[in-house]
Design a protein around this motif. Structure first.
Motif, PDB file in Angstrom:
ATOM      1  N   LYS A 237       6.430   2.078   2.216  1.00 32.86           N
ATOM      2  CA  LYS A 237       4.566   1.991   2.127  1.00 32.86           C
ATOM      3  C   LYS A 237       4.180   0.644   1.531  1.00 32.86           C
ATOM      4  CE  LYS A 237       4.047   7.082   1.971  1.00 32.86           C
ATOM      5  NZ  LYS A 237       3.276   8.095   1.398  1.00 32.86           N
ATOM      6  N   GLY A 238       5.121  -0.088   1.102  1.00 32.07           N
ATOM      7  CA  GLY A 238       4.920  -1.196   0.597  1.00 32.07           C
ATOM      8  C   GLY A 238       4.601  -1.225  -0.947  1.00 32.07           C
ATOM      9  N   ALA A 239       4.358  -0.347  -1.551  1.00 34.87           N
ATOM     10  CA  ALA A 239       4.382  -0.125  -2.802  1.00 34.87           C
ATOM     11  C   ALA A 239       5.486  -0.634  -3.981  1.00 34.87           C
ATOM     12  CB  ALA A 239       3.669   1.237  -3.368  1.00 34.87           C
ATOM     13  N   GLY A 240       5.326  -1.255  -4.821  1.00 36.66           N
ATOM     14  CA  GLY A 240       6.392  -1.530  -5.790  1.00 36.66           C
ATOM     15  C   GLY A 240       6.161  -2.208  -6.804  1.00 36.66           C
ATOM     16  N   GLU A 241       7.151  -2.946  -7.492  1.00 38.29           N
ATOM     17  CA  GLU A 241       7.035  -3.578  -8.789  1.00 38.29           C
ATOM     18  C   GLU A 241       7.834  -4.853  -8.703  1.00 38.29           C
ATOM     19  OE1 GLU A 241       8.673  -1.682 -12.375  1.00 38.29           O
ATOM     20  OE2 GLU A 241       8.630  -0.081 -11.100  1.00 38.29           O
ATOM     21  N   PHE A 242       7.683  -6.002  -9.663  1.00 36.17           N
ATOM     22  CA  PHE A 242       8.483  -7.042  -9.554  1.00 36.17           C
ATOM     23  C   PHE A 242       8.293  -7.626 -11.156  1.00 36.17           C
ATOM     24  CE2 PHE A 242       3.980  -8.343  -8.527  1.00 36.17           C
ATOM     25  CZ  PHE A 242       3.720  -9.568  -9.251  1.00 36.17           C
ATOM     26  N   HIS A 243       9.181  -8.463 -11.234  1.00 36.13           N
ATOM     27  CA  HIS A 243       9.310  -9.139 -12.361  1.00 36.13           C
ATOM     28  C   HIS A 243       9.900 -10.475 -12.211  1.00 36.13           C
ATOM     29  CE1 HIS A 243       9.237  -5.218 -14.546  1.00 36.13           C
ATOM     30  NE2 HIS A 243       9.888  -4.795 -13.388  1.00 36.13           N
ATOM     31  N   TYR A 244       9.370 -11.487 -13.149  1.00 33.34           N
ATOM     32  CA  TYR A 244      10.111 -13.168 -12.951  1.00 33.34           C
ATOM     33  C   TYR A 244      10.177 -13.516 -14.371  1.00 33.34           C
ATOM     34  CZ  TYR A 244       5.106 -14.330 -12.787  1.00 33.34           C
ATOM     35  OH  TYR A 244       3.456 -14.429 -13.072  1.00 33.34           O
ATOM     36  N   HIS A 245      11.043 -14.552 -14.570  1.00 32.96           N
ATOM     37  CA  HIS A 245      11.252 -15.382 -15.675  1.00 32.96           C
ATOM     38  C   HIS A 245      11.947 -16.691 -15.477  1.00 32.96           C
ATOM     39  CE1 HIS A 245      13.042 -15.923 -19.852  1.00 32.96           C
ATOM     40  NE2 HIS A 245      12.080 -16.182 -20.009  1.00 32.96           N
ATOM     41  N   LEU A 246      11.347 -17.811 -16.179  1.00 37.25           N
ATOM     42  CA  LEU A 246      11.718 -19.112 -15.864  1.00 37.25           C
ATOM     43  C   LEU A 246      11.560 -19.614 -17.372  1.00 37.25           C
ATOM     44  CD1 LEU A 246      12.186 -21.654 -14.449  1.00 37.25           C
ATOM     45  CD2 LEU A 246      10.017 -22.358 -14.104  1.00 37.25           C
TER      46      LEU A 246
ATOM     47  N   MET B 217       0.046  -4.161  -1.667  1.00 32.81           N
ATOM     48  CA  MET B 217      -0.763  -4.909  -0.782  1.00 32.81           C
ATOM     49  C   MET B 217      -1.457  -3.987   0.284  1.00 32.81           C
ATOM     50  SD  MET B 217      -1.469  -7.997  -1.212  1.00 32.81           S
ATOM     51  CE  MET B 217      -2.588  -9.260  -0.400  1.00 32.81           C
ATOM     52  N   ASP B 218      -2.875  -4.092   0.008  1.00 25.63           N
ATOM     53  CA  ASP B 218      -3.403  -3.244   1.092  1.00 25.63           C
ATOM     54  C   ASP B 218      -4.532  -4.199   1.738  1.00 25.63           C
ATOM     55  OD1 ASP B 218      -4.798  -1.006   2.362  1.00 25.63           O
ATOM     56  OD2 ASP B 218      -6.445  -1.179   1.104  1.00 25.63           O
ATOM     57  N   GLY B 219      -3.981  -4.975   2.865  1.00 22.88           N
ATOM     58  CA  GLY B 219      -4.489  -5.818   3.806  1.00 22.88           C
ATOM     59  C   GLY B 219      -4.598  -7.070   2.837  1.00 22.88           C
TER      60      GLY B 219
END
Length: 437
Positions: free
Chosen positions: A167-176, A202-204
């Motif tokens: 459905k497009g729902a999720g989670e993310f992580h990032y690191h520099l 993301m809804d539109g």
């Protein structure tokens, strides 16, 4: 062995033999659906090719920079069309893929200088189950680049990973961990410990959920002129939360959106060497009519240079709906400790619901308006700017602001078209805006 057992074994073997084909077909459908439905204001993604095999497939995606951004790439001598190759493996419960950019001969030479011979600048790995739940990991490999003119770029690996469902729902992580650039003019930018995360969908036009980012430090140095600017421990957070949501929030006339934004910075050192500490900024938009702002967001993509009469009418209708449902703007904290003293500010405006056709009744908007304004400025800071001092003196004489021993203070309430000062006096709202201008 009975015929029944033989049949069962034969069926199991048939399923085992055919299963990679089924996974491949499902995988191809997932890929084509994902590429076909992907929307982004900056790039267009399409499928160039998809060759499905028995145990694996190979695909190529085409990424094209959209018209309004093409010029930026062309000015830098970069192509506006990129291709990404995907090597896909069909597993029993899903599929995995490894992707990387296809570089032409010219870009291969540039990449070799920055990343090393034969090293892919960016790799993209995914693992997708048959339910379309996808885990992903993007790695920008470390850079170590120097030229003969004194320029250099160095970085540790940038890692971006997460998971997204069907459905497009999720989670993310990032690191520099580290990134630095030095120019031929002996100017340097050094950044450390950039990280962030998010969770939502993301809804539109809108991200429903939360996002945050943290930066350990960043410093800009002009060695030739012995100048520097630095920032330490910055944090940014944003959230969009729907109240009274339904499965189709944009079509639910009761759906409301609350947007909250917060920024904090522990320390800023300006180019003149002065320290500014404890910067805080908190801004919220509360109770926004979701169908109205969704339509306004969609229109922002449709409008090019000038709005047509139909677009103007539609935009005004959306704005009318936004005002009619009521909303709140709250800047609950804008503060900073300067060498001259503390700056403090709070502003809150509430537009009560009930005003129809606001675009045709602008003069009646004040009837629905309430709020408060509070501001403190260090006396030394005000006196450094002649124009600001003149305006503060004028407002002090009008008893709008109060001058204390070390600061100027303003406190007022807004009720309709009137402003109520701390001493109880009232002013027309329009006069206040004229004084601030």
């Amino acid at each position: 062995m009975t015929l029944k057992k033989i049949g069962a074994i034969g069926g199991a073997i048939a399923v085992a033999v055919c299963w990679p084909i089924a996974v491949g077909q499902v995988g191809e459908r997932i890929y084509l659906d994902t590429v076909g439905k992907y929307e982004n204001p900056y790039v267009k993604i399409s499928n160039e090719s998809y060759d499905r095999g028995y145990l694996g497939s190979e695909a190529v995606s085409r990424i094209e920079v959209k018209d309004e951004f093409k010029a930026l790439f062309e000015e830098e001598g970069l192509p506006s069309v990129w291709h990404v190759s995907h090597k896909i493996k069909h597993g029993f419960l899903g599929m995995t893929s490894e992707s990387q950019f296809e570089l032409d001969e010219g870009l291969q030479k540039v990449a070799a200088q920055a990343w090393g011979e034969g090293v892919a600048p960016i790799t993209f790995q995914t693992e997708t189950s048959l339910t379309r739940r996808t885990e992903f990991k993007v790695v920008v490999n470390p850079v170590a680049y120097k030229d003969d003119f004194g320029s250099s770029v160095s970085s540790e690996p940038f890692i971006f990973d997460g998971v997204v469902d069907a459905k497009g729902a999720g989670e993310f992580h990032y690191h520099l961990p580290q990134f630095s650039v030095t120019t031929t003019a002996n100017e340097t930018m050094a950044m450390s410990n950039l990280s962030g995360d998010g969770k939502g969908v993301m809804d539109g036009q809108f991200w429903l959920g939360s996002q945050s980012a943290q930066l350990g430090s960043v410093k800009f140095i002009d060695s030739n002129n012995d100048k520097a600017v630095s920032l330490t421990n910055m944090s940014v957070a944003m959230s969009n939360v729907l109240t009274e949501p339904t499965k189709d929030a944009a079509a639910d006339e009761n759906a409301r959106l609350t947007n909250e934004n917060k920024v904090t910075i522990e320390k800023i050192v300006s180019i003149d060497g002065k320290d500014y500490n404890n910067f805080n900024f908190a801004l919220s938009f509360i109770g926004l009519d979701y169908p109205a702002i969704t339509r306004l967001g969609d229109m922002s993509d449709e409008i090019n240079d000038q709005m047509s009469p139909e677009q103007q009418k539609e935009a005004l209708l959306a704005l009318d709906l936004l005002v009619a449902k009521g909303l709140t703007l709250a800047m609950d904290d804008l503060s900073l400790t300067t060498p001259m003293g503390d700056i403090r500010s709070q502003v809150r405006f509430v537009v009560s619901p009930g005003l129809a056709r606001a675009s045709q009744n602008v003069d009646k908007m004040a009837e629905k308006l309430t709020g408060n304004i509070a501001l403190e400025l260090p006396k030394e800071l005000v006196e450094m700017d002649p124009a600001l001092l003149e305006r503060a003196t004028m407002m002090e004489q009008a008893e709008i602001v109060e001058r204390l021993e070390d600061k100027y203070v303003l406190n007022m309430q807004v009720e309709g078209d009137k402003v109520i000062l701390a001493n109880g006096d009232q002013l027309p709202l329009g006069m206040l805006f004229m004084l601030f201008m």
